[in-house]
Design an enzyme around this catalytic site. Structure first.
Site, PDB file in Angstrom:
ATOM      1  N   LEU A  60      42.187  36.063  43.490  1.00 29.63           N
ATOM      2  CA  LEU A  60      40.890  35.840  44.102  1.00 29.63           C
ATOM      3  C   LEU A  60      40.382  36.916  44.634  1.00 29.63           C
ATOM      4  O   LEU A  60      41.006  37.812  45.316  1.00 29.63           O
ATOM      5  CB  LEU A  60      40.766  34.749  45.082  1.00 29.63           C
ATOM      6  N   ASP A  61      39.040  37.074  44.730  1.00 27.12           N
ATOM      7  CA  ASP A  61      38.409  38.473  45.074  1.00 27.12           C
ATOM      8  C   ASP A  61      38.541  38.371  46.709  1.00 27.12           C
ATOM      9  O   ASP A  61      38.529  37.410  47.168  1.00 27.12           O
ATOM     10  CB  ASP A  61      36.777  38.426  44.693  1.00 27.12           C
ATOM     11  N   ARG A  62      38.692  39.471  47.244  1.00 26.56           N
ATOM     12  CA  ARG A  62      38.792  39.633  48.613  1.00 26.56           C
ATOM     13  C   ARG A  62      37.890  38.756  49.369  1.00 26.56           C
ATOM     14  O   ARG A  62      38.246  38.035  50.452  1.00 26.56           O
ATOM     15  CB  ARG A  62      38.748  41.262  49.055  1.00 26.56           C
TER      16      ARG A  62
END
Length: 231
Positions: A60-62
């Protein structure tokens, strides 16, 4: 950030809640990340010597929070990765979008290309060298205050896919100044991986894990998330 929220764990997999702002795995920043937090937890809890195996299956993106699964064995990692490739791994997200799309539900298909220099992803023609097809479907759950709550199901797992595709129809994710520019509103990125469904790599049982976004934070608190999802 040492608090780990575990949703499920057995000898083969561990399902955890990824907080917003924490990386899924190590990157060039050198910041602490969820993969290392899981590794530390397993090492300390089970007093394992040496290097502890934790397999990264998906990311997942940060700035995105939500449900993630990590593998505790190499066999589980390879079987889950195969599910990712075959589409047996179902990921659903909640997003607050700026404005409301004309269509209440639709499928978006685009071609995307990543620029590794600035780590930005762009819409591009299918014929562009290195272009990758990206597909998702969305449905609008609720409208409020010039924004809407949407459920988004990914058909492909491209970098920044939801953010780029929704900005592409002029309804960027709330807080996404990177892709939404002036159209986006300032605040935390309102993108949350709320549902993860996959087949257990050993028992073959179909599993589904759910986690709602933080109910007391903006903009989530303006929407009746539980009611909308009928969780």
């Amino acid at each position: 950030m040492d608090e780990l929220t575990i949703l499920y764990e057995d000898n083969h997999i561990i399902v955890v809640l990824k907080p917003q702002g924490v990386a899924s795995c190590g990157d060039e920043s050198g910041d602490d990340n969820l993969l290392e937090m899981v590794r530390r937890y397993i090492k300390e809890t089970y007093q394992k010597p040496g290097n502890v195996f934790v397999g990264l299956v998906h990311r997942l993106d940060r700035p995105t929070g939500g449900v993630m699964v990590y593998a505790k064995t190499s066999k589980a990692a390879s079987r889950l990765s195969e599910q990712m490739r075959t589409g047996d791994f179902e990921k659903k997200y909640l997003a607050v979008l700026v404005g409301t799309p004309k269509e209440e539900r639709a499928t978006l298909v685009n071609y995307l290309k990543k620029n590794p220099v600035n780590n930005m992803v762009y819409l591009c023609p299918q014929t562009t060298d290195g272009a990758k097809m990206a597909s998702l479907e969305y449905r609008i759950l609720e409208e409020k205050g010039g924004c809407c709550l949407a459920e988004i199901k990914l058909h492909t797992g491209r970098t920044h896919q939801i953010r780029v595709q929704m900005a592409g129809i002029n309804h960027p994710v709330y807080g996404d100044m990177r892709y939404g520019g002036e159209n986006a509103k300032k605040g935390n990125l309102a993108l949350w991986a709320y549902s993860l469904t996959f087949t257990h790599p050993v028992t073959k049982e179909r599993l589904r894990f759910l986690a709602e976004p933080p109910a007391d934070s903006v903009p989530w608190k303006h929407f009746a998330v539980s009611k909308a999802l009928e969780l």
